[in-house]
Design an enzyme around this catalytic site. Structure first.
Site, PDB file in Angstrom:
ATOM      1  N   TYR A 124      14.193  31.591   3.962  1.00  0.00           N
ATOM      2  CA  TYR A 124      12.982  32.304   4.376  1.00  0.00           C
ATOM      3  C   TYR A 124      13.026  32.616   5.866  1.00  0.00           C
ATOM      4  O   TYR A 124      13.431  31.789   6.683  1.00  0.00           O
ATOM      5  CB  TYR A 124      11.744  31.452   4.084  1.00  0.00           C
ATOM      6  CG  TYR A 124      11.347  31.412   2.631  1.00  0.00           C
ATOM      7  CD1 TYR A 124      10.876  32.549   1.983  1.00  0.00           C
ATOM      8  CD2 TYR A 124      11.423  30.230   1.909  1.00  0.00           C
ATOM      9  CE1 TYR A 124      10.497  32.508   0.650  1.00  0.00           C
ATOM     10  CE2 TYR A 124      11.044  30.170   0.575  1.00  0.00           C
ATOM     11  CZ  TYR A 124      10.587  31.318  -0.047  1.00  0.00           C
ATOM     12  OH  TYR A 124      10.212  31.271  -1.371  1.00  0.00           O
TER      13      TYR A 124
ATOM     14  N   LYS B 141       0.845  -1.198   0.000  1.00  0.00           N
ATOM     15  CA  LYS B 141       0.000   0.000   0.000  1.00  0.00           C
ATOM     16  C   LYS B 141       0.880   1.247   0.000  1.00  0.00           C
ATOM     17  O   LYS B 141       2.077   1.183   0.277  1.00  0.00           O
ATOM     18  CB  LYS B 141      -0.929  -0.009   1.220  1.00  0.00           C
ATOM     19  CG  LYS B 141      -0.212   0.019   2.561  1.00  0.00           C
ATOM     20  CD  LYS B 141      -1.204  -0.003   3.713  1.00  0.00           C
ATOM     21  CE  LYS B 141      -0.464   0.032   5.052  1.00  0.00           C
ATOM     22  NZ  LYS B 141      -1.383   0.132   6.196  1.00  0.00           N
TER      23      LYS B 141
END
Length: 366
Positions: free
Chosen positions: A263, A40
């Site tokens: 940033y 999965k």
């Protein structure tokens, strides 16, 4: 998100390591026990189709999360059993039956909805889910399971299996685990028509609680070479981490004392130093909280300075390296190593999440 083949950031997946990891676990479980490979979430970021094909000679079937993941395997030519671990609502049954996909049914409400929608289950293969203490999906009593099995058979379904999932099999304290195990055993003992397959063993249960294996196991994270407990419990046998993550320096410069990086200007240089830029960021699954962690360049740990951006991160270098110099984010570089679990520990999360967050913008190389 499109895979970015025209940049140096790649994840390398060692399929042979995955095959050997599965073989190592199989040596430690009883003969005759059925093996499901859990693929999965794109095989935990390793590539579901490629992993499934590699394991085809070794496993009896596959576990996925939903119908789309199952259909992907069928369309790729995988013809062995595929079990959907999540709930598939009755309106999707026709696709499941047409593609010989086994579904999980976890409640009597599901039967009520199927009848309301006049859905037949002829040809449908089913595993029943028991909630032994995980608290997500599943039935909680033998009475309810007996009623569900009878109802499914009335609708034409073939109830092949019954299973549960342990919440704490990867923890040192086995109190909760034993409570769940006894609950499940008692429920199974109360069944009037027990399905052929009974399974409860995920990766952790398969390696640390092998005495509790029924007649099938579901191998997930161990297949990819990782310890289900992170680093809390020792592995009884070695595993090979199958995925490495690497990139290259695309920009190198010197900054001066007082210069800031990234940033928010969260990093200020205390002296002149070399800074390298690496083309990977949080859009790739390399999350913003990795500032302060280190990657490997030329066998040396180099700290990530400044905030991780969407597409890039910056590292402090001991010297000016040429553009194109290899940067290792997961894996080995000149005898030094960074594991997925190292990253998980830094993020205060689990190694599963680190792998599953690696986006499909990063090409997988096999």
């Amino acid at each position: 998100m499109i895979s970015s083949f025209h940049r140096p950031t790649v994840a390398r997946v060692n399929l042979q390591a995955i095959k050997e990891n599965v073989a190592s676990v199989q040596k430690h479980i009883p003969l005759g026990v059925k093996t499901y490979a859990v693929v999965k979430a794109d095989a935990y970021g390793h590539g579901a189709v490629q992993v499934s094909k590699a394991l085809l000679p070794q496993v009896d079937g596959y576990c996925v999360s939903n119908l789309d993941e199952a259909l992907q395997l069928r369309q790729a030519g995988i013809d062995k059993e595929i079990l959907i671990l999540g709930v598939l609502l009755p309106n999707e049954l026709e696709l499941a039956v047409a593609n010989a996909i086994t579904v999980t049914i976890a409640s009597l409400d599901w039967i009520a909805l199927a009848r309301l929608e006049k859905k037949e289950c002829q040809g449908l293969k089913v595993h029943v889910k028991v909630d032994s203490g995980m608290g997500r999906i599943g039935l909680r009593s033998s009475k309810a399971v007996n009623l569900l099995i009878d109802s499914l058979k009335e609708l034409g379904a073939d109830v092949e299996g019954i299973f549960t999932h342990f919440a704490t099999a990867d923890e040192a304290d086995d109190t909760k685990f034993n409570q769940q195990l006894q609950f499940f055993k008692k429920l199974i003992a109360g069944l009037e028509d027990k399905p052929r397959l009974v399974h409860a063993s995920n990766s952790a249960t398969s390696i640390w609680h092998s005495d509790t294996i029924f007649n099938a196991v579901r191998l997930g994270i161990v297949s990819y070479g990782l310890n289900p407990s992170g680093s809390d419990l020792s592995l009884p046998f070695p595993l090979q981490e199958a995925l490495s993550l690497e990139s290259s320096l695309v920009h190198v410069k010197m900054i001066s004392a007082g210069d800031t990086v990234g940033y928010g200007a969260t990093y200020t240089a205390k002296k002149s130093e070399y800074v390298g830029t690496v083309p990977i960021g949080y859009a790739d699954g390399w999350t913003r909280n990795m500032q302060g962690f280190s990657v490997l360049v030329d066998g040396q740990f180099c700290e990530i300075i400044g905030r991780v951006s969407m597409d890039q991160l910056t590292i402090r270098l001991p010297k000016a390296y040429p553009l194109g110099t290899k940067v290792t984010l997961i894996g080995s570089n000149q005898q030094k190593n960074i594991s997925t679990t190292d990253i998980a520990n830094y993020r205060n999360t689990i190694n599963y999440e680190v792998l599953c967050l690696l986006s499909d913008r990063i090409p997988r190389i096999y």
